[in-house]
Design a protein around this motif. Structure first.
Motif, short mmCIF file in Angstrom:
data_model
loop_
_atom_site.label_atom_id
_atom_site.label_comp_id
_atom_site.label_asym_id
_atom_site.label_seq_id
_atom_site.Cartn_x
_atom_site.Cartn_y
_atom_site.Cartn_z
N MET A 104 0.76 -1.20 0.07
CA MET A 104 -0.10 0.09 -0.25
C MET A 104 0.98 1.26 0.03
N ALA A 105 0.96 2.13 -1.23
CA ALA A 105 1.49 3.08 -1.30
C ALA A 105 1.25 3.87 -2.36
N VAL A 106 1.40 5.12 -2.41
CA VAL A 106 1.24 6.18 -3.58
C VAL A 106 2.45 6.41 -3.96
N ASP A 107 2.47 7.11 -5.27
CA ASP A 107 3.74 7.88 -5.86
C ASP A 107 4.27 9.03 -5.04
N LYS A 108 5.59 8.91 -4.74
CA LYS A 108 6.17 9.74 -3.95
C LYS A 108 5.88 11.15 -4.29
N GLN A 109 6.01 11.46 -5.75
CA GLN A 109 5.95 12.62 -6.30
C GLN A 109 4.45 13.17 -6.14
N LYS A 110 3.42 12.51 -6.10
CA LYS A 110 2.12 13.00 -5.84
C LYS A 110 2.32 13.62 -4.32
N VAL A 111 2.80 12.91 -3.36
CA VAL A 111 3.06 13.38 -1.86
C VAL A 111 3.56 14.84 -2.01
N ILE A 112 4.61 14.93 -2.63
CA ILE A 112 5.30 16.16 -2.66
C ILE A 112 4.52 17.24 -3.24
N ALA A 113 3.73 17.09 -4.54
CA ALA A 113 3.01 17.72 -5.19
C ALA A 113 1.89 18.38 -4.05
N ARG A 114 1.35 17.55 -3.21
CA ARG A 114 0.53 18.03 -2.38
C ARG A 114 0.97 18.55 -1.13
N LEU A 115 2.14 18.39 -0.76
CA LEU A 115 2.89 19.08 0.44
C LEU A 115 3.24 20.59 -0.04
N LYS A 116 3.54 20.97 -1.36
CA LYS A 116 3.67 22.02 -1.77
C LYS A 116 2.43 22.86 -2.18
N ALA A 117 1.51 22.25 -2.47
CA ALA A 117 0.14 22.79 -2.61
C ALA A 117 -0.57 23.19 -1.26
N LEU A 118 -0.52 22.19 -0.11
CA LEU A 118 -0.81 22.64 0.99
C LEU A 118 -0.10 23.58 1.89
N PHE A 119 0.98 23.55 1.68
CA PHE A 119 2.21 24.39 2.60
C PHE A 119 2.87 25.19 1.58
N PRO A 120 2.24 26.12 0.63
CA PRO A 120 3.20 26.86 -0.47
C PRO A 120 4.26 27.83 0.36
N LYS A 121 4.11 28.22 1.68
CA LYS A 121 5.00 29.16 2.15
C LYS A 121 6.04 28.54 2.95
N ALA A 122 5.90 27.25 2.96
CA ALA A 122 7.19 26.38 3.69
C ALA A 122 8.20 26.12 2.69
N ASN A 123 9.40 26.70 3.10
CA ASN A 123 10.51 26.28 2.10
C ASN A 123 11.36 25.26 2.50
N LEU A 124 10.76 24.11 2.16
CA LEU A 124 11.46 22.87 2.28
C LEU A 124 12.38 22.44 1.08
N SER A 125 13.62 22.06 1.76
CA SER A 125 14.59 21.68 0.89
C SER A 125 13.95 20.19 0.14
N GLN A 126 14.75 20.17 -1.11
CA GLN A 126 14.17 18.80 -1.96
C GLN A 126 14.46 17.56 -0.97
N LYS A 127 15.77 17.69 -0.28
CA LYS A 127 15.97 16.53 0.55
C LYS A 127 14.86 16.17 1.68
N ARG A 128 14.22 17.63 2.19
CA ARG A 128 13.43 17.33 3.30
C ARG A 128 12.01 16.85 2.86
N LEU A 129 11.65 17.37 1.52
CA LEU A 129 10.46 17.11 0.79
C LEU A 129 10.66 15.38 0.34
N ASP A 130 11.95 14.90 0.08
CA ASP A 130 12.12 13.62 -0.14
C ASP A 130 11.76 12.79 1.11
N ALA A 131 12.22 13.16 2.01
CA ALA A 131 12.34 12.35 3.46
C ALA A 131 10.80 12.24 4.16
N ILE A 132 10.07 13.45 3.76
CA ILE A 132 8.66 13.33 4.39
C ILE A 132 7.96 12.65 3.54
#
Length: 221
Positions: free
Chosen positions: A1-29
């Motif tokens: 059970m899992a979704v494409d990681k890129q979908k999660v990253i896209a939603r993270l950016k959409a939900l928290f546009p002001k959060a300046n997360l590095s790519q490394k941090r986005l990947d980890a989350i």
């Protein structure tokens, strides 16, 4: 059970546009959260998982901590480069490279270069400490929202809050449910010992009126 990681990253950016997360941090989350929804989860389901995570660890708070860490690391690197220049060394070389300082290198330059390992350790300690503080604050907030655990005497409440393992894989919610069960059992035991127990089926044991001093002594663990 899992979704494409890129979908999660896209939603993270959409939900928290002001959060300046590095790519490394986005990947980890994303690596962590992508395992939770079903394979065919839509944006709403993914958002729910992300928001649950945000309730435990503020995503914008993580981004701010990362910004502070990047600033400290940039200042550290600038100090290294300045020290190398003053010592007549190539500032482009990596700090890990072992260098032989000229005999005429000023003592203060040697001191700066000699403390680089210490600075790196301090940076990591600061980062780890802030993450832990954020987790503890979230755990305390969720503990205080429990209608059952609110009844714990203030004198022993910190001991119970500290029993929440902020680094555990078990969610705060599940840990708090366990504490609620334990508290109810202790209160009921106190009621039984003091002959205050209600008749069978007589209601929630946490509603039983018991000697607060007795309960407090039992809770103080």
């Amino acid at each position: 059970m899992a979704v494409d990681k890129q979908k999660v990253i896209a939603r993270l950016k959409a939900l928290f546009p002001k959060a300046n997360l590095s790519q490394k941090r986005l990947d980890a989350i994303a690596d962590k959260l992508a395992k939770k929804p079903a394979d065919d989860a839509d944006d709403t389901a993914i958002d729910a998982v992300i928001n649950d995570f945000n309730d435990v660890m503020s995503i914008e708070g993580i981004a701010k901590d990362d910004d502070r860490t990047r600033t400290l690391e940039a200042e550290k690197q600038k100090a290294i480069d300045d020290a190398r220049k003053k010592a007549g060394l190539d500032p482009e070389k990596k700090e890990e490279d072992k260098v032989e300082l000229p005999d005429n290198t000023p003592d203060y330059v040697k001191a700066i270069l000699g403390k680089m390992d210490s600075i790196s350790t301090e940076l990591e300690t600061i980062k780890t400490g802030r993450v832990t503080e954020t987790k503890k604050a979230s755990a305390t907030d969720q503990f205080n929202k429990s209608e059952i655990l609110k009844r714990i005497p203030d004198s022993v409440k910190p001991n119970w809050i500290n029993r929440i393992d902020v680094n555990s894989e078990v969610s705060f919610e599940d840990q708090i449910k366990g504490l609620e069960t334990e508290y109810g059992e202790l209160v009921q035991l106190s009621a039984d010992n003091n002959q205050y127990a209600p008749a069978a089926g007589g209601g929630d044991p946490t509603d039983v009126k018991v000697d607060e001093a007795v309960v407090e002594s039992m809770l103080n663990i």
